[in-house]
Design a protein around this motif. Structure first.
Motif, PDB file in Angstrom:
ATOM      1  N   LEU A 197       6.238 -42.214  27.594  1.00 28.70           N
ATOM      2  CA  LEU A 197       5.224 -41.575  26.760  1.00 28.70           C
ATOM      3  C   LEU A 197       3.940 -41.269  27.520  1.00 28.70           C
ATOM      4  O   LEU A 197       2.967 -40.793  26.927  1.00 28.70           O
ATOM      5  N   MET A 257       4.977 -37.150  29.661  1.00 33.55           N
ATOM      6  CA  MET A 257       4.143 -36.044  29.197  1.00 33.55           C
ATOM      7  C   MET A 257       4.260 -34.834  30.131  1.00 33.55           C
ATOM      8  O   MET A 257       4.247 -33.677  29.691  1.00 33.55           O
ATOM      9  N   LEU A 270       7.093 -32.431  29.439  1.00 34.47           N
ATOM     10  CA  LEU A 270       6.956 -31.643  28.208  1.00 34.47           C
ATOM     11  C   LEU A 270       5.658 -30.837  28.181  1.00 34.47           C
ATOM     12  O   LEU A 270       5.268 -30.348  27.117  1.00 34.47           O
ATOM     13  N   TYR A 276       4.230 -33.779  23.403  1.00 35.04           N
ATOM     14  CA  TYR A 276       4.835 -34.712  22.445  1.00 35.04           C
ATOM     15  C   TYR A 276       4.163 -34.560  21.082  1.00 35.04           C
ATOM     16  O   TYR A 276       2.934 -34.429  20.982  1.00 35.04           O
ATOM     17  N   THR A 277       4.960 -34.640  20.019  1.00 36.06           N
ATOM     18  CA  THR A 277       4.391 -34.775  18.685  1.00 36.06           C
ATOM     19  C   THR A 277       4.155 -36.252  18.410  1.00 36.06           C
ATOM     20  O   THR A 277       4.713 -37.128  19.096  1.00 36.06           O
ATOM     21  N   GLN A 335       7.496 -37.884  17.543  1.00 34.98           N
ATOM     22  CA  GLN A 335       8.323 -38.178  18.709  1.00 34.98           C
ATOM     23  C   GLN A 335       7.829 -39.414  19.437  1.00 34.98           C
ATOM     24  O   GLN A 335       8.623 -40.273  19.849  1.00 34.98           O
ATOM     25  N   MET A 336       6.531 -39.531  19.589  1.00 37.82           N
ATOM     26  CA  MET A 336       5.939 -40.718  20.223  1.00 37.82           C
ATOM     27  C   MET A 336       6.340 -41.980  19.476  1.00 37.82           C
ATOM     28  O   MET A 336       6.778 -42.969  20.076  1.00 37.82           O
ATOM     29  N   SER A 357      -2.889 -31.570  25.862  1.00 34.79           N
ATOM     30  CA  SER A 357      -1.871 -32.220  25.032  1.00 34.79           C
ATOM     31  C   SER A 357      -1.968 -31.722  23.590  1.00 34.79           C
ATOM     32  O   SER A 357      -3.004 -31.200  23.156  1.00 34.79           O
ATOM     33  N   TYR A 372      -2.527 -40.366  19.582  1.00 32.24           N
ATOM     34  CA  TYR A 372      -1.293 -40.883  20.166  1.00 32.24           C
ATOM     35  C   TYR A 372      -1.305 -42.418  20.216  1.00 32.24           C
ATOM     36  O   TYR A 372      -0.348 -43.091  19.806  1.00 32.24           O
ATOM     37  N   LEU A 414      14.698 -33.747  23.630  1.00 35.41           N
ATOM     38  CA  LEU A 414      13.330 -33.238  23.720  1.00 35.41           C
ATOM     39  C   LEU A 414      13.080 -32.412  24.975  1.00 35.41           C
ATOM     40  O   LEU A 414      12.095 -31.669  25.050  1.00 35.41           O
TER      41      LEU A 414
END
Length: 335
Positions: A11, A15, A18, A22-23, A26-27, A60, A67, A264
């Motif tokens: 996480l 990052m 992606l 990340y949403t 998802q986290m 982000s 987050y 993902l």
């Protein structure tokens, strides 16, 4: 060998893979599964650390406060960590992360610049955090000099200092030498973080364990910059076979990799030609996506860009040089 502490980077380093998108859902999904598996430390922040949101590094989807708070709420046993790079993140950013609920802070500098971590490490200790020094691009420095830098971080108050192979460039004998040297020289814990760019992510991490590393990093399905980090589910499977106690259950990691993390991936995290070139040229792993964009934009071979970046010994924070190098190569091709 005492029980190893596993620090998961899915996480945070993930990052990069992606583009920091990340949403929150998802986290939370990944963090819940890691916590249930018994992973001891889960790291959350922008890929380039606290306050990394910028034109240079990328923005982000959510704020770091969002987050961190979302993950903090679902953790039952794991410690929550964040990464901070002095010059990008500040002590005020650390305080924000503390407010959000972190237990561990990892202060990262280039391997020759441990001295810039002094105020951040001292501030972290004053605030009661589990405090880690992170010596990035460790392949670029002779072992004796790396030990000197590690001793500086220890003297500032770090509970643990990492050999950090940011480029995935270390060979196995180099990993063994550097981890053993830090273990012999330091009183604090020693950690190891690497990337899988030359396909040595698991092998080098196991070697670090054999040489006494107290903390090992990994990511689910290798989710991270370049070819990714040491894939955590593979590492735990190997450690189990070797009889090395990690305290982490394998099955939940496998389920997280197959059902949550791999779906993902907008770009496969794998040892493809560009990722291999990162390790071969000794280039910072987070340069990969930036290099691929420059390659497409200017019609220049990404491999040539990475080789030139390696020759110039570019390090994290010099992402702007990628475009400059691509333009120089383009001019030479035209000339």
């Amino acid at each position: 060998m005492g029980q190893i502490i596993i620090n998961d980077c899915t996480l945070r380093d993930g990052m990069h893979a992606l583009a920091h998108q990340y949403t929150l859902e998802q986290m939370v999904s990944v963090a819940s599964m890691l916590d249930a598996a018994g992973v001891q430390i889960i790291e959350v922040s922008h890929g380039d650390g606290l306050n990394g949101n910028s034109v240079n590094y990328g923005f982000s989807r959510h704020t770091e406060m969002e987050y961190l708070r979302a993950v903090r709420e679902v953790l039952k046993s794991a410690r929550l960590a964040a990464l901070l790079l002095p010059g990008i993140g500040t002590i005020e950013d650390m305080d924000m992360a503390i407010e959000a609920g972190i237990d561990t802070i990892r202060i990262a500098t280039h391997c020759t610049e441990a001295d810039v971590s002094k105020q951040h490490i001292e501030a972290a200790r004053e605030r009661g955090l589990d405090t880690v020094g992170f010596l990035m691009m460790a392949h670029m420095l002779e072992t004796s000099e790396l030990v000197k830098q590690a001793k500086l971080m220890e003297s500032y108050g770090a509970h643990c200092v990492y050999v950090t192979d940011s480029a995935g460039a270390l060979l196995m004998d180099e990993t063994r030498e550097k981890v053993r040297a830090l273990k012999d020289a330091l009183q604090c814990q020693v950690g190891f973080h690497n990337h899988h760019n030359l396909g040595l992510g698991v092998a080098n991490t196991v070697i670090a364990a054999e040489e006494g590393a107290d903390r090992l990093d990994g990511s689910i399905a290798g989710m991270g910059a370049g070819a990714g980090n040491c894939p955590l589910e593979v590492l735990v499977a190997v450690l189990n076979r070797m009889g090395i106690e990690s305290g982490v259950e394998l099955y939940p990691l496998l389920e997280c990799a197959e059902n949550v993390v791999r779906p993902l991936m907008t770009r496969p995290v794998q040892t493809d030609s560009s990722a291999i070139m990162l390790g071969y040229a000794g280039v910072y792993s987070s340069f990969l996506l930036h290099t691929e964009r420059a390659s497409k934009r200017f019609g220049v071979d990404s491999r040539d860009i990475l080789v030139e970046l390696g020759k110039r010994r570019m390090v994290g924070g010099q992402e702007d040089m990628i475009v400059d190098v691509a333009l120089e190569i383009l001019e030479k091709q035209k000339g």
